[in-house]
Design a protein around this motif. Structure first.
Motif, PDB file in Angstrom:
ATOM      1  N   VAL A 268     -12.958 -87.039  27.990  1.00  0.00           N
ATOM      2  CA  VAL A 268     -13.857 -86.147  28.713  1.00  0.00           C
ATOM      3  C   VAL A 268     -13.068 -84.936  29.187  1.00  0.00           C
ATOM      4  O   VAL A 268     -11.870 -85.032  29.477  1.00  0.00           O
ATOM      5  CB  VAL A 268     -14.504 -86.880  29.919  1.00  0.00           C
ATOM      6  CG1 VAL A 268     -13.460 -87.230  30.977  1.00  0.00           C
ATOM      7  CG2 VAL A 268     -15.640 -86.082  30.526  1.00  0.00           C
ATOM      8  N   ASP A 269     -13.735 -83.810  29.275  1.00  0.00           N
ATOM      9  CA  ASP A 269     -13.123 -82.619  29.847  1.00  0.00           C
ATOM     10  C   ASP A 269     -12.862 -82.861  31.336  1.00  0.00           C
ATOM     11  O   ASP A 269     -13.706 -83.427  32.036  1.00  0.00           O
ATOM     12  CB  ASP A 269     -14.063 -81.422  29.652  1.00  0.00           C
ATOM     13  CG  ASP A 269     -13.432 -80.127  30.107  1.00  0.00           C
ATOM     14  OD1 ASP A 269     -13.543 -79.824  31.319  1.00  0.00           O
ATOM     15  OD2 ASP A 269     -12.829 -79.427  29.285  1.00  0.00           O
TER      16      ASP A 269
ATOM     17  N   ILE B  22     -16.329 -89.464  22.743  1.00  0.00           N
ATOM     18  CA  ILE B  22     -16.431 -88.218  23.503  1.00  0.00           C
ATOM     19  C   ILE B  22     -17.560 -88.328  24.519  1.00  0.00           C
ATOM     20  O   ILE B  22     -18.715 -88.598  24.169  1.00  0.00           O
ATOM     21  CB  ILE B  22     -16.684 -87.005  22.581  1.00  0.00           C
ATOM     22  CG1 ILE B  22     -15.608 -86.945  21.482  1.00  0.00           C
ATOM     23  CG2 ILE B  22     -16.710 -85.712  23.389  1.00  0.00           C
ATOM     24  CD1 ILE B  22     -14.200 -86.780  22.000  1.00  0.00           C
ATOM     25  N   SER B  23     -17.210 -88.126  25.797  1.00  0.00           N
ATOM     26  CA  SER B  23     -18.196 -88.137  26.880  1.00  0.00           C
ATOM     27  C   SER B  23     -18.540 -86.698  27.237  1.00  0.00           C
ATOM     28  O   SER B  23     -17.667 -85.912  27.594  1.00  0.00           O
ATOM     29  CB  SER B  23     -17.617 -88.854  28.100  1.00  0.00           C
ATOM     30  OG  SER B  23     -18.496 -88.771  29.200  1.00  0.00           O
ATOM     31  N   LYS B  24     -19.810 -86.359  27.132  1.00  0.00           N
ATOM     32  CA  LYS B  24     -20.254 -84.978  27.356  1.00  0.00           C
ATOM     33  C   LYS B  24     -21.003 -84.843  28.670  1.00  0.00           C
ATOM     34  O   LYS B  24     -21.453 -85.824  29.252  1.00  0.00           O
ATOM     35  CB  LYS B  24     -21.131 -84.514  26.192  1.00  0.00           C
ATOM     36  CG  LYS B  24     -20.402 -84.513  24.858  1.00  0.00           C
ATOM     37  CD  LYS B  24     -21.292 -84.038  23.737  1.00  0.00           C
ATOM     38  CE  LYS B  24     -20.542 -84.025  22.404  1.00  0.00           C
ATOM     39  NZ  LYS B  24     -21.412 -83.605  21.283  1.00  0.00           N
ATOM     40  N   ASP B  25     -21.136 -83.622  29.105  1.00  0.00           N
ATOM     41  CA  ASP B  25     -21.847 -83.337  30.354  1.00  0.00           C
ATOM     42  C   ASP B  25     -23.344 -83.260  30.075  1.00  0.00           C
ATOM     43  O   ASP B  25     -23.942 -82.185  30.042  1.00  0.00           O
ATOM     44  CB  ASP B  25     -21.342 -82.018  30.953  1.00  0.00           C
ATOM     45  CG  ASP B  25     -21.882 -81.789  32.364  1.00  0.00           C
ATOM     46  OD1 ASP B  25     -22.416 -82.753  32.955  1.00  0.00           O
ATOM     47  OD2 ASP B  25     -21.772 -80.665  32.867  1.00  0.00           O
ATOM     48  N   ASP B  26     -23.945 -84.427  29.819  1.00  0.00           N
ATOM     49  CA  ASP B  26     -25.390 -84.482  29.609  1.00  0.00           C
ATOM     50  C   ASP B  26     -25.944 -85.741  30.263  1.00  0.00           C
ATOM     51  O   ASP B  26     -25.206 -86.604  30.723  1.00  0.00           O
ATOM     52  CB  ASP B  26     -25.749 -84.396  28.120  1.00  0.00           C
ATOM     53  CG  ASP B  26     -25.182 -85.548  27.304  1.00  0.00           C
ATOM     54  OD1 ASP B  26     -25.279 -86.707  27.751  1.00  0.00           O
ATOM     55  OD2 ASP B  26     -24.628 -85.301  26.221  1.00  0.00           O
TER      56      ASP B  26
END
Length: 245
Positions: free
Chosen positions: A178-179, A230-234
């Motif tokens: 994650v970012d 990948i973990s995204k901001d959603d």
């Protein structure tokens, strides 16, 4: 997230079909604080259990096949932190690798690696009570029927003893990437909601001075893993349950 989960569940289920009945399939999911690893681990474990129910209708007798074991229960208790040489720093850095009982975690993994037989007894893992901010011993039962275990925790792919010793006993290591800015946003929300911080400013300070410092160690010291998710901001990556790490 849904597509990634489907692929991971199917892959795990297929791998499970190939292992002997005397053996468990152990998977460790790691990532920095706020990565969404708890969310992923819980969903994967539930969907594997659903698959089990679907493939064995009426014959499971309620015996579980899959279990989700978070590493939160291996936090040192507040009294144990008080007993460390620098208790002030220990409390401030709670969630860092040195504030966990890694040896006890390793001992559980070793027990779970022993062959299953008719004499196999139920094992127990600790949980974490967020209302009192301390572990609860022997709170998660791992029945002999449980043959797929999804572990989740910050340091499960860290190349440092005893974490790397436990990692070597796993069938697969997964890492949720994650970012750091996304993780920070989630952590601020989580700390305020859980009452760990009184407001967003205090929560941001905790995230930057502890959680994301730990996150850098986790990323820089990561072992080779079999899966990177990948973990995204959603919305599909709901914030993890309140945690002290």
């Amino acid at each position: 997230m849904e597509e990634q989960v489907r692929r991971l569940v199917n892959k795990t289920w297929e791998k499970f079909q190939t292992i002997p009945r005397s053996r468990r399939l152990l998977i460790a999911i790691s990532g920095i604080p706020g990565s969404g690893k708890t969310t992923l681990a819980a969903v994967v474990a539930k969907k594997l259990e659903d698959l089990h129910d679907r493939h064995s209708p009426g014959i499971t007798n309620g015996a579980p096949l899959a279990a989700f074991i978070p590493m939160d229960g291996y936090h040192l208790s507040r009294s144990q932190l008080d007993a460390l040489p620098d208790p002030v720093t220990a409390h401030a850095r709670r969630g860092a690798a040195f504030t966990f009982d890694g040896q006890s975690f390793l001992a559980l993994v070793k027990k779970l690696r022993e062959p299953l037989c008719t004499e196999t007894k139920t094992l127990y893992a600790p949980s974490f009570d967020h209302s009192v901010m301390d572990p609860v011993a022997d709170d998660i039962a791992i029945a002999p029927s449980v043959r797929i275990i999804i572990f989740e925790g910050n340091y499960l792919s860290l190349n440092k003893s005893p974490w790397n010793e436990a990692a070597a006993l796993m069938d697969e290591l997964w890492f949720v990437e994650v970012d750091f800015a996304v993780a920070r946003k989630r952590l601020v929300h989580r700390h305020v909601k859980a009452g760990i911080a009184k407001d967003a400013e205090e929560a941001a300070r905790r995230a930057e001075e502890n959680d994301l410092v730990n996150g850098r160690e986790i990323v820089d010291g990561r072992l080779e893993v079999q899966e990177i998710i990948i973990s995204k901001d959603d919305a599909s990556w709901a914030p993890e349950e309140a945690s002290s790490d």
